[in-house]
Design a protein around this motif. Sequence first.
Motif, short mmCIF file in Angstrom:
data_model
loop_
_atom_site.label_atom_id
_atom_site.label_comp_id
_atom_site.label_asym_id
_atom_site.label_seq_id
_atom_site.Cartn_x
_atom_site.Cartn_y
_atom_site.Cartn_z
N TRP A 1 -6.55 1.50 16.29
CA TRP A 1 -5.41 2.40 16.41
C TRP A 1 -5.68 3.72 15.71
CZ3 TRP A 1 -1.28 1.16 19.37
CH2 TRP A 1 -1.00 -0.18 19.60
N MET A 2 -5.14 4.80 16.24
CA MET A 2 -4.96 6.03 15.48
C MET A 2 -3.49 6.05 15.08
SD MET A 2 -7.23 9.05 17.25
CE MET A 2 -7.36 10.08 15.79
N MET A 3 -3.23 6.04 13.78
CA MET A 3 -1.86 5.89 13.30
C MET A 3 -1.54 6.86 12.18
SD MET A 3 -2.25 2.26 11.24
CE MET A 3 -2.45 1.32 12.73
N LYS A 4 -0.25 7.05 11.96
CA LYS A 4 0.20 7.95 10.92
C LYS A 4 -0.22 7.46 9.53
CE LYS A 4 4.40 9.47 13.34
NZ LYS A 4 5.89 9.48 13.27
N GLN A 5 -0.56 8.41 8.67
CA GLN A 5 -0.95 8.09 7.30
C GLN A 5 0.15 7.34 6.56
OE1 GLN A 5 -3.84 8.54 5.86
NE2 GLN A 5 -3.33 8.12 3.73
N GLN A 6 1.42 7.62 6.90
CA GLN A 6 2.55 6.99 6.21
C GLN A 6 2.57 5.47 6.37
OE1 GLN A 6 2.44 9.71 8.05
NE2 GLN A 6 4.35 10.89 8.01
N LEU A 7 2.01 4.98 7.49
CA LEU A 7 2.01 3.53 7.73
C LEU A 7 1.13 2.78 6.74
CD1 LEU A 7 1.85 3.55 11.63
CD2 LEU A 7 3.85 3.21 10.19
N ARG A 8 0.27 3.51 6.06
CA ARG A 8 -0.60 2.89 5.06
C ARG A 8 0.21 2.37 3.88
NH1 ARG A 8 -6.47 5.43 4.16
NH2 ARG A 8 -7.46 3.65 3.18
N ARG A 9 1.42 2.87 3.70
CA ARG A 9 2.25 2.48 2.55
C ARG A 9 2.98 1.17 2.77
NH1 ARG A 9 5.13 8.36 2.53
NH2 ARG A 9 3.27 9.63 2.12
N ILE A 10 2.98 0.63 3.99
CA ILE A 10 3.68 -0.63 4.24
C ILE A 10 3.00 -1.73 3.43
CG2 ILE A 10 4.36 -2.32 5.97
CD1 ILE A 10 4.21 -0.11 8.06
N PRO A 11 3.75 -2.44 2.59
CA PRO A 11 3.13 -3.48 1.75
C PRO A 11 2.34 -4.49 2.57
CG PRO A 11 5.40 -3.09 1.08
CD PRO A 11 5.19 -2.32 2.36
N LEU A 12 1.16 -4.79 2.14
CA LEU A 12 0.26 -5.79 2.72
C LEU A 12 -0.26 -5.35 4.09
CD1 LEU A 12 -0.82 -8.48 1.62
CD2 LEU A 12 0.88 -9.64 2.99
N VAL A 13 0.65 -4.98 5.00
CA VAL A 13 0.25 -4.60 6.35
C VAL A 13 -0.61 -3.33 6.32
CG1 VAL A 13 1.08 -3.81 8.61
CG2 VAL A 13 2.23 -5.70 7.43
N GLY A 14 -0.20 -2.34 5.53
CA GLY A 14 -0.97 -1.11 5.43
C GLY A 14 -2.38 -1.34 4.93
N TYR A 15 -2.52 -2.23 3.94
CA TYR A 15 -3.83 -2.54 3.39
C TYR A 15 -4.68 -3.29 4.41
CZ TYR A 15 -7.40 -4.07 0.06
OH TYR A 15 -8.59 -4.30 -0.58
N ALA A 16 -4.04 -4.19 5.17
CA ALA A 16 -4.75 -4.92 6.22
C ALA A 16 -5.26 -3.96 7.30
CB ALA A 16 -3.84 -5.98 6.84
#
Length: 241
Positions: free
Chosen positions: A99-114
């Motif tokens: 995926w190409m995704m927004k940088q903000q999605l990286r902050r979602i707990p656990l999911v962003g790190y995955a």
Amino acid sequence: MKYLYRIYQIVIALPVIIILTAITAIVTIIGCTLGGGRFWGYYPPVIWSRLVLKVLFIPVKVVGREHLSPGRSYVFTANHQGSFDIFLIFGHLGRQFKWMMKQQLRRIPLVGYACAKSGQIFIDNRGHANILRSYDRARRTLRGGMSLVVFPEGTRTYDGTVGRFKRGAYLLADELQLAVVPVTIIGSYQLMPRTSKYYWVHRRPLTLVIHEPVEPLTQGQDNVERMMKESREAIVSSLPQ
């Protein structure tokens, strides 16, 4: 029936989806850390996406997979109707991709790190240098049959219509001389509109239409504009009037 479905969402579906999401993220993180990111960054999310849709009793139809050639890298561009676009594409596109995704999605707990561990590409718009680094990662990704999925509108629709496309994905496809594959998502907006006051799922069928690839004919500005225009027209052509 509507209220029974809402009770089901709260009592059964939501807890199951939370557990499935946590397990998928943990498995993806561990698998990608130990190696084999190509496998662990793709198959666990595919299973997760399909299970989420099944838990919510959402039927899915896919049209046009025959347009894709085995082992070839593509840039997939899709309209962004709602939150369930991710489940539909991840679960049913049937291709290895990032995926190409927004940088903000990286902050979602656990999911962003995955997502980070599995090699998804975060677009950092905080300065020209960060944007260039994001596209450098995308270039390195598009090798060995790996593809890229982009929502060129950049955000979910507010009213179900297709918004203005951004050029980033098409510039990348032009530079690497890759075909752009337009993908139409149908039903996701009605399933959970962005403007809803409450986040109820309205059970609707989802359809994924994979169009014929838009091949690069030349290279440069004219090619970018042509691919963007043709892919947008293809996406819109399959949407209900």
